[in-house]
Design an enzyme around this catalytic site. Structure first.
Site, mmCIF file in Angstrom:
data_model
loop_
_atom_site.group_PDB
_atom_site.id
_atom_site.type_symbol
_atom_site.label_atom_id
_atom_site.label_comp_id
_atom_site.label_asym_id
_atom_site.label_seq_id
_atom_site.Cartn_x
_atom_site.Cartn_y
_atom_site.Cartn_z
ATOM 1 N N HIS A 186 0.839 -1.203 0.000
ATOM 2 C CA HIS A 186 0.000 0.000 0.000
ATOM 3 C C HIS A 186 0.871 1.249 0.000
ATOM 4 C CE1 HIS A 186 0.032 1.056 4.479
ATOM 5 N NE2 HIS A 186 0.387 -0.209 4.561
ATOM 6 N N GLU A 223 -5.156 1.383 2.234
ATOM 7 C CA GLU A 223 -4.997 0.151 3.001
ATOM 8 C C GLU A 223 -5.317 0.387 4.458
ATOM 9 O OE1 GLU A 223 -2.304 -2.809 5.358
ATOM 10 O OE2 GLU A 223 -2.573 -0.664 5.503
#
Lengths: 743, 743
Positions: free
Chosen positions: B373, B421
């Site tokens: 992420h 994320e």
């Protein structure tokens, strides 16, 4: 001088030869010589082999197969069924004409039977408990095989046992609307409803009745629906014609889900967890029993009430009355009840699939599956033995070529002789549950040939649109039975056609949106590209719902060979067509699956959906653009893939390229699966072909959700329409993505 | 004569040459010459290329990547996030060192933020409504970057807004058992609970509290759990060490499901159907707010009641009391309430994944995916930018080789820089939803490197057992940072090891059974063979739950470069290890996935299950034989496949054979998926690796079902154990079937 010149020439020739030999054999080319597999992996389908196959398919062999298969009744798990298991195994293990391997696979499945010691009874009982009339316990015999003690009494499999007794009412086809209408004229509580086949599923006739307080249901086949009106066995019905005799009864499985009912989503092995019997869904909550129209005639024509609406009237020479309940005051049955004595019992029994395989030479891990069920209700000459006879002829011809070393398909071919289909497609469903991952990863296509011949007029084909092209190709190479120099294709297009936006006028294929035969688990649960073919009626000549001996004791070799396909030439045409498609799917270098034909049908579905729903959806702030975009993406991706195939010299490129393209074609239908799309429909996961109750030629989940929302008007129901639109758009976009290599 | 001889020799030579040339080029050999692709398709991984890659991975480049990525806070969907999007695109589109293609993919996702105009407040309020104490609104600054106005106030994402006020109680870690115990000493209705991180998930601390009538929850990090007890920022904590300063607050997403919460199972596109906000599951039903231990100390040490049990005690120099509720009579806060003023709001915002690809040369339709992420809570130097810096160094080295024409992987490599994320693995989950079919059909493996370096001691690796072998191979080729002539492997085995029944003593890998980072959707939803690696602690030196600046404003470049990985050598080791695995997965002729190592773990799980459950299950008439048989089938099939690989000369056989074997290895994990196995767990479908609350090293669904049944003793719960045993056995048998070509 001449000598010297000669010596010079000879020396020169010798040196040149040495040079040639050394140059050819002695010096390794940069890439080396080609390994032998280079030609093997590039091999395409062999048209001469197809011609050889077509010429070897023998109608007499099919006839003898049928004779053998129909010697005794072979209802699932009976001794007769075991006899057919042994017969299939013998044929498929034959050293001259068998397959590479054949074996049986067993499942312990939940079945329902009448009690031979306590036959089911339907009687008219007077108020003083006198039995005034008893419906036939068995169908009347016209040939010796119908006297076989193994002929099962007509019954409704999965109907509960029970002895309901009440006033009789006529409820047409037992549709929800039928009971709704009837309930306006009469209080249905405590009544027995008599219904005719058609319009609603078997189990539905009882499921729909129960909420109104109906306590038992009878079902029969009206001569209007099966016999084009004729009724008499003295000169009209079988054995004088293909029509159903007055005592004929359609047996059947009365359930709405497919597969073994105690082991949903699990293969029914001995130790498999089984749900409690009371948790089974989709079976009749009240007793139901099928009877012949001879008995139905006696009951219906005596009913009280006023004339039922015209669509409720059948072929009997009396008025079908509506209301009552019970019999007319002028009837001998006045004031009498109808009583059902149903003694059905359920039992977990061992049912076998017989499996056979021809191992593929180049891509053994790619499967073309061909199947039909083996079990019948009685002798099952047409259902299913016509299809099994065809399958056995196919495997005989192909097996011999394999055993003689003349042929081995590129891909593996798996044959399945499924058990217990009549009880709900059980054998095939259990097979797909047991081998789920392997089958979904590797199966190119499933070909189902159940009833091979309903009648002698024309081909009928249903399946995924991507198979259309190969079916057309095959049917153009097969002669139509009984016609001179007309192909099955040319004959077919006369009976059923449509105008394709791409191809112009072509034969019209159907879709596999229901669960009518063993393709169901392949289509709906596994998402495998599937087809089902048969020879069928000229609809201008009969209105019969289905061939009239269907599921009766009259579906025998005698019936099939006299009235369905004398000479077995339609069987032969089906064997040739199905085999031709099978060989092409197994042997073609590029799989004969056309994704642009899929795009065309998605566009048709989209156009219908836009016409039917767009305006109303906009009013609900639900927009169809994502679906339009998805179908557009799919069309572009399909056009692109077609272009790649056309512009490639696949026989001379790396075999990984053709495998890549083939994987895209093979897995296309898998991309349409969503295990959460239809929470209320058991094992329906294919968002394009699921069953639908809305009856619109468009995306089934959308059509059903829309119909619900329109009816209820509730926001939560419009939300479901929006939800399904997203499910559908994502699945179609997802399928489009799979037609591209990387991004 | 000499002249004639010379002419003769010259002529002879010329003729011989002509012969050689014609023989070599002019005459086609029986099989023809080998097409150039024959050598291409047989190419295996190039060890010298791996050495070149390892030598080119540069710690200074990683350091500069990190410096660039951490310039500003880059919480999902903020301007700082967009800056990192642009940075990734610039790097991946670089003409010298970029990828073949890079682009962004956007999703409209449901996020939760504090209101900058109305900061969340935690106060102690007297009975006369006087504010006696106010907890810090922001963390204390030690470096200029912490003064950035974009540093988000500490908050609990997805906590509802609200102003609960009540007596404070200490509830340990907020586990169900904590509230249960506490509820015996005090009526929790109307109270505010203060809890410490650990033991239960973030959201769970509030979800578990609400049923007892608790109206608000505080959460803090106890110095015992993060700082090995130290508390003072005058000389102990950051900036003097890696320990968390007293005002440090762990932010986080307070939810239990992953992916966008409004669009379950659907990619969150603009028009996608969104569920009503009130139907979101797994978020706090009552307000919750995180605070620093400085504030927690003030509150907890003033609490009334008796000493809480020993496991409840933390590092504060006071007794953690139990009961109350509220403050001691001797406290300045006597009779006061604690009040939470929470102004969080939710918003649907546009979040981007940045995607990049290197197209495969031989099998472009096979993907190795590598991802991390991009979004952080604040500057996110360690979480996630350590991983992103590593990924960027990887793509720089590989990209340059591609751009220079020196290398192109056999298979395609896809890089994903996931968005959002921190709010629940949203970017990666949406990606898997959007491309579900394509990814599940074609992905060889997913490599996740999120936090690349927790600490400098040793490698930590988690993943499917089939990847163990390739991870071992790679780690043997990488030098352990800071150690002379010791490999990462040799160092690792000192810190974590086990004895394998096949391999003897080996490093111990972990499993990806939770949803701790972006591997979750790949493992649990798609069933893709996945791994996650990082460098981590020496557990003999610290008890910190995680590196102490985790999710605080102190997770900066300064912190990372001074306290986590000075010199960035551990980052380098991770880049080398992950890159080595990546190249092997992308380039190996036979995929380096070992199915026998999978069998070993299944056997371990089975043995544990038999030991723990068999006796009790037999008493319930539930038998474990189907599971034993399934694991046995799996072992046999794995042994067989290994044997096929070992005994084949795959470089010289048809490339379809190696593709077939690779497909079996690639799709193995897919066979363990069952979308119906865990009806209560969102997007958990992998029956071997799903999360479990039972905490037993065995099959998760079995362990949980057993624990439930043992607790309740109800037949229906034992039925669920039996059901899951069947699900599991069928999945493992199904997986075994996929390791065989045909039957």
């Amino acid at each position: 001088m001449i000598k010297q010149v000669l010596i010079g020439i000879l020396c020169g020739a010798a040196v040149l030869t040495a040079g040639l030999l050394i140059g050819h054999y002695g010096i390794t080319k940069s890439n080396g010589s080609a390994p032998s597999w280079v030609t093997d992996v590039a091999k395409d389908v062999d048209e001469s082999l197809i011609q050889k196959f077509l010429s070897e398919v023998d109608n007499k062999q099919i006839q003898e197969n049928l004779r053998e298969l129909t010697k005794v009744p072979h209802m699932a798990t009976t001794a007769g069924d075991e006899q057919t298991v042994q017969f299939m195994l013998k044929r498929w293990q034959d050293p001259e004409t068998g397959l590479d391997q054949a074996w049986r696979e067993e499942y312990m499945v939940y079945l329902s039977f009448p009690d031979p010691k306590n036959p089911n009874m339907v009687t008219v009982v007077s108020s003083s408990d006198a039995v005034l009339y008893t419906a036939r316990e068995k169908e009347k015999s016209y040939t010796p095989d119908q006297d076989d003690p193994e002929v099962v009494q007509p019954y409704a499999a999965y109907s509960p046992a029970g002895q309901p007794q009440g006033k009789l009412v006529y409820a047409n086809q037992g549709k929800p609307s039928d009971y709704q209408l009837l309930n306006k004229t009469v209080d249905l509580r405590g009544t027995i409803a008599i219904t005719r086949y058609g319009g609603a599923g078997r189990a539905a006739k009882a499921i729909n009745a129960a909420p109104y307080g109906v306590i038992g249901v009878l079902v029969y086949t009206d001569p209007l629906d099966i016999n084009d009106g004729v009724m008499s066995d003295t000169n009209e019905t079988y054995p004088h014609s293909w029509y159903m005799p007055p005592s004929g009864v359609e047996r059947g499985s009365f359930n709405t889900q497919y597969g073994d009912m105690l082991t949903p989503y699990l293969a029914a092995k001995e130790e498999t967890y089984r749900i409690p019997v009371e948790n089974i869904k989709g079976i009749p909550p009240i007793p139901i029993q099928p009877i012949g129209f001879e008995d139905a005639y006696r009951l219906i024509c005596e009913l009280d009430g006023t004339a039922a609406p015209a669509p409720w009237q059948g072929a009997f020479n009396c008025t079908y009355n509506f209301g009552g309940p019970g019999f007319k005051p002028t009837s001998a049955f006045n004031n009498s009840d109808v009583k059902l004595d149903i003694f059905n019992y359920a039992e977990v029994k061992n049912s076998s699939n017989v499996m056979g395989v021809i191992r593929g030479s180049v891509e053994p891990d790619r499967y073309v599956i061909y199947g039909n069920h083996r079990d019948s209700w009685v002798h099952g000459a047409i259902d299913p033995s016509s299809g099994t006879s065809v399958m056995l002829e196919l495997t005989r011809v192909l097996g011999r070529m394999v055993k003689q070393g003349k042929w081995r398909p590129r891909r593996s071919i798996i044959f399945g002789s499924w058990g217990a289909e009549e009880f709900g497609l059980i054998g095939s469903a259990e097979y797909t549950e047991q081998y789920f991952a392997k089958l979904s990863e590797r199966t190119v296509a499933y070909i189902n040939v159940d009833i091979a011949v309903f009648a002698n007029a024309t081909l009928r084909a249903s399946g995924m649109p991507s198979l259309q092209n190969v079916i057309f190709k095959a049917t153009k190479q097969v002669d139509a039975p009984g016609l001179d120099s007309t192909s099955v294709y040319d004959n077919w297009i006369r009976y059923a056609n449509r105008t394709s936006s791409t191809h112009g006028p072509i034969p019209k294929m159907g879709y596999l949106s229901g669960a009518g035969s063993d393709y169901a688990a392949f289509v709906h649960y596994l998402g495998i590209t599937s087809m089902d073919i048969s020879y069928t009626y000229d609809r201008s000549k009969t209105n019969a719902r289905i061939y009239p001996a269907y599921h009766t004791a009259y579906d025998t070799f005698d019936y099939a060979s006299k009235f369905i396909d004398p000479g077995f030439v339609s069987h032969q045409a089906i064997a040739r067509t199905a085999g031709n498609v099978l060989i092409r799917l197994a042997d073609s270098l590029v799989l004969p699956l056309n994704c642009s034909d899929y795009a065309e049908i998605l566009e048709d579905y989209l156009n219908t959906a836009v016409t039917l729903y767009q305006q109303q959806l906009q009013a609900q702030n639900i927009f169809m653009e994502p679906l339009k975009n998805a179908v557009g993406s799919f069309r572009s991706a399909a056009t692109h893939l077609d272009q790649v195939i056309r512009s490639s010299d696949l026989a001379n490129e790396t075999p990984l390229k053709v495998r890549r393209i083939n994987d895209q074609l093979m897995l296309l239908d898998r991309a349409f699966l969503d295990p959460l799309a239809f929470p209320d429909k058991y094992a329906y996961r294919h968002v394009i072909w699921a069953s639908s109750s809305a009856g619109k030629p468009t995306f089934p989940g959308l059509a059903d959700a829309y119909a619900n929302a329109e009816l209820s008007g509730q926001t939560s129901d419009w939300d479901k329409v929006h939800y399904h639109l997203s499910v559908l758009s994502q699945a179609i976009e997802g399928a489009a993505h799979t037609l591209v290599d990387v991004i």
